[in-house]
Write a protein that holds these residues in place. Structure first.
Motif, PDB file in Angstrom:
ATOM      1  N   TYR A   1      85.195 -33.436  28.219  1.00  0.00           N
ATOM      2  CA  TYR A   1      85.876 -32.147  28.341  1.00  0.00           C
ATOM      3  C   TYR A   1      85.174 -31.098  27.488  1.00  0.00           C
ATOM      4  CZ  TYR A   1      89.924 -34.317  30.614  1.00  0.00           C
ATOM      5  OH  TYR A   1      90.758 -34.977  31.490  1.00  0.00           O
TER       6      TYR A   1
ATOM      7  N   THR B   1      93.787 -34.640  20.610  1.00  0.00           N
ATOM      8  CA  THR B   1      93.009 -34.499  21.849  1.00  0.00           C
ATOM      9  C   THR B   1      93.100 -35.764  22.682  1.00  0.00           C
ATOM     10  OG1 THR B   1      91.501 -32.994  20.687  1.00  0.00           O
ATOM     11  CG2 THR B   1      90.742 -33.932  22.784  1.00  0.00           C
ATOM     12  N   GLN B   2      93.024 -36.904  22.036  1.00  0.00           N
ATOM     13  CA  GLN B   2      93.185 -38.163  22.772  1.00  0.00           C
ATOM     14  C   GLN B   2      94.548 -38.229  23.460  1.00  0.00           C
ATOM     15  OE1 GLN B   2      92.324 -41.169  19.703  1.00  0.00           O
ATOM     16  NE2 GLN B   2      90.469 -41.706  20.821  1.00  0.00           N
TER      17      GLN B   2
ATOM     18  N   ILE C   1      94.570 -35.903  26.521  1.00  0.00           N
ATOM     19  CA  ILE C   1      93.850 -36.439  27.677  1.00  0.00           C
ATOM     20  C   ILE C   1      94.645 -37.565  28.339  1.00  0.00           C
ATOM     21  CG2 ILE C   1      91.745 -37.654  28.387  1.00  0.00           C
ATOM     22  CD1 ILE C   1      90.286 -36.019  26.177  1.00  0.00           C
ATOM     23  N   GLU C   2      95.291 -38.388  27.533  1.00  0.00           N
ATOM     24  CA  GLU C   2      96.156 -39.431  28.094  1.00  0.00           C
ATOM     25  C   GLU C   2      97.287 -38.800  28.899  1.00  0.00           C
ATOM     26  OE1 GLU C   2      97.540 -41.840  24.896  1.00  0.00           O
ATOM     27  OE2 GLU C   2      95.537 -42.590  24.369  1.00  0.00           O
TER      28      GLU C   2
ATOM     29  N   GLN D   1      91.086 -30.155  38.595  1.00  0.00           N
ATOM     30  CA  GLN D   1      90.821 -30.248  37.164  1.00  0.00           C
ATOM     31  C   GLN D   1      89.597 -29.413  36.827  1.00  0.00           C
ATOM     32  OE1 GLN D   1      90.422 -34.291  35.765  1.00  0.00           O
ATOM     33  NE2 GLN D   1      92.624 -34.481  35.434  1.00  0.00           N
TER      34      GLN D   1
ATOM     35  N   GLN E   1      96.040 -37.507  32.230  1.00  0.00           N
ATOM     36  CA  GLN E   1      95.777 -38.593  33.170  1.00  0.00           C
ATOM     37  C   GLN E   1      97.042 -39.317  33.618  1.00  0.00           C
ATOM     38  OE1 GLN E   1      92.968 -40.896  30.896  1.00  0.00           O
ATOM     39  NE2 GLN E   1      91.226 -39.565  31.426  1.00  0.00           N
TER      40      GLN E   1
ATOM     41  N   ALA F   1      87.034 -34.121  22.514  1.00  0.00           N
ATOM     42  CA  ALA F   1      86.900 -33.533  23.845  1.00  0.00           C
ATOM     43  C   ALA F   1      85.541 -33.872  24.454  1.00  0.00           C
ATOM     44  CB  ALA F   1      87.103 -32.015  23.770  1.00  0.00           C
TER      45      ALA F   1
ATOM     46  N   TYR G   1      85.127 -37.473  25.694  1.00  0.00           N
ATOM     47  CA  TYR G   1      85.800 -37.808  26.946  1.00  0.00           C
ATOM     48  C   TYR G   1      85.432 -36.869  28.100  1.00  0.00           C
ATOM     49  CZ  TYR G   1      88.534 -40.984  24.083  1.00  0.00           C
ATOM     50  OH  TYR G   1      88.915 -41.998  23.225  1.00  0.00           O
TER      51      TYR G   1
ATOM     52  N   ASP H   1      93.115 -27.621  31.734  1.00  0.00           N
ATOM     53  CA  ASP H   1      93.817 -28.861  32.069  1.00  0.00           C
ATOM     54  C   ASP H   1      94.903 -29.198  31.059  1.00  0.00           C
ATOM     55  OD1 ASP H   1      92.225 -29.171  34.276  1.00  0.00           O
ATOM     56  OD2 ASP H   1      90.835 -30.576  33.326  1.00  0.00           O
TER      57      ASP H   1
ATOM     58  N   ARG I   1      88.303 -29.654  33.613  1.00  0.00           N
ATOM     59  CA  ARG I   1      87.731 -30.349  32.439  1.00  0.00           C
ATOM     60  C   ARG I   1      87.670 -29.409  31.243  1.00  0.00           C
ATOM     61  NH1 ARG I   1      88.028 -35.602  33.439  1.00  0.00           N
ATOM     62  NH2 ARG I   1      86.423 -36.017  31.876  1.00  0.00           N
TER      63      ARG I   1
ATOM     64  N   LEU J   1      89.843 -27.818  28.002  1.00  0.00           N
ATOM     65  CA  LEU J   1      90.998 -27.884  27.119  1.00  0.00           C
ATOM     66  C   LEU J   1      91.012 -26.625  26.260  1.00  0.00           C
ATOM     67  CD1 LEU J   1      90.724 -31.574  25.841  1.00  0.00           C
ATOM     68  CD2 LEU J   1      91.948 -30.726  27.859  1.00  0.00           C
TER      69      LEU J   1
END
Length: 340
Positions: free
Chosen positions: A90, A302-303, A306-307, A58, A310, A85, A88, A117, A60, A62
């Protein structure tokens, strides 16, 4: 240039220990982590994200790819994406495609080279599908913002374009307008199609005649050839009493065209649109608009991204978030309901 060996020497630990602290791997005591990080701060050490990515898989990073950075809607969207970003952990890079598939393709190579990522993507149009397929093939998660692409199942966050267009037409009809023109983006863009659908549906609901001559299809970017818009308006007979412009750039150009003919807004032609004109709307609020939640589109997108990053097993179902819009009534609409 400071290296991990310099940090290891000052912290009195091994270079391997420094590497584990940077990459948050292995079993290192909190005391040792604190000591290494303190030395890193003293030396102003910035980890090499590319090298770190080889270890952690990763970076980190975006990437946000939008279509027109001059449009305040996308500026606000980018602010929301950046804030999420950073929250969290990033970093956010961005590019501007100018609605160009060629530029979009070039940025795709940049995204792959940077080992991002994940990607927040506002596609140029339906023909962006191969670009999305390339990201999918490379197993790079992405979320679409503001626009969809037929044939691609993925996470999407957008405003309610169809409902927004209906609200604007209803607003104009309630004030006596029966000849309402539409200046829209390309039909290859999902948001433009939805706004055209809302325009047509609201005409039927308000018992208004739907005249194809009153629809101008152009593109959403700035710096249009205003002669095209001017010639189109000249050909309309009778002249429309109102124009729905499907973004703020088109609205400003419509107003410029109207004024160049010696006409006034709203006395001669009313104008409504999607999205405000940024800070100008605070200084001199004038346009009646559909306000979309641009910041929230960027933040929530963005949330979701990231979900998705992950979600190693890929078990999460795709999500489509359609955020409600708000009609803001101002002085760019004349009430002609009392006119015969």
């Amino acid at each position: 240039m400071t290296t991990i060996y310099d940090i290891a020497k000052l912290a009195n630990v091994s270079a391997m220990t420094v590497s584990k602290v940077i990459n948050n791997t292995g079993s290192i005591s909190e005391k040792t982590k604190a000591k290494v990080r303190r030395v890193m701060e003293e030396l102003n050490y910035v980890p090499n994200q590319m090298a770190r990515g080889l270890v952690t898989q990763q970076t980190r990073l975006l990437f946000l790819l939008i279509t027109d950075i001059t449009n305040p809607f996308y500026t606000t969207l980018a602010r929301g994406a950046e804030d999420a970003a950073r929250k969290y952990g990033y970093r956010l890079l961005f590019g501007n495609s100018d609605e160009s598939l060629e530029k979009e393709s070039g940025y795709l190579d940049t995204i792959l080279g940077a080992r991002a990522d994940g990607v927040l993507f506002s596609p140029a149009g339906d023909r962006s599908l191969p670009h999305l397929q390339k990201l999918r093939k490379q197993k790079i998660p992405f979320v679409l913002l503001d626009r969809e692409v037929p044939g691609m199942d993925c996470d999407v966050v957008l405003g309610d374009s169809k409902e927004g267009a209906k609200l604007l037409i209803n607003h104009l009809a309630e004030r006596g307008h029966r000849r309402i023109a539409l200046i829209n983006g390309s039909s290859e863009i999902s948001s433009a199609r939805l706004r055209a659908q809302g325009y047509a549906e609201a005409h039927k609901l308000n018992d208004l005649e739907l005249n194809e001559d009153y629809v101008l299809e152009t593109d959403y970017t700035s710096h249009q050839d205003l002669r095209v818009m001017s010639g189109w308006l000249d050909r309309l007979s009778p002249r429309p009493t109102a124009i729905l412009a499907c973004n703020n750039i088109l609205a400003s150009e419509a107003i410029e065209t109207i004024r160049a003919k010696g006409l006034k807004v709203p006395d001669d032609i009313s104008v409504v649109c999607f999205d405000d004109l940024g800070y100008m709307s605070r200084i001199s609020p004038f346009l009646t608009v559909i306000a979309q939640q641009a910041y929230e589109i960027g933040y929530l997108g963005t949330q979701l991204l990231i979900e998705r990053i992950q979600d190693k097993d890929g078990q999460r179902p795709w999500k489509k978030l359609i955020l409600p819009v708000e009609l803001i009534s101002r002085s760019s609409v004349a009430d002609i309901s009392g006119q015969g």
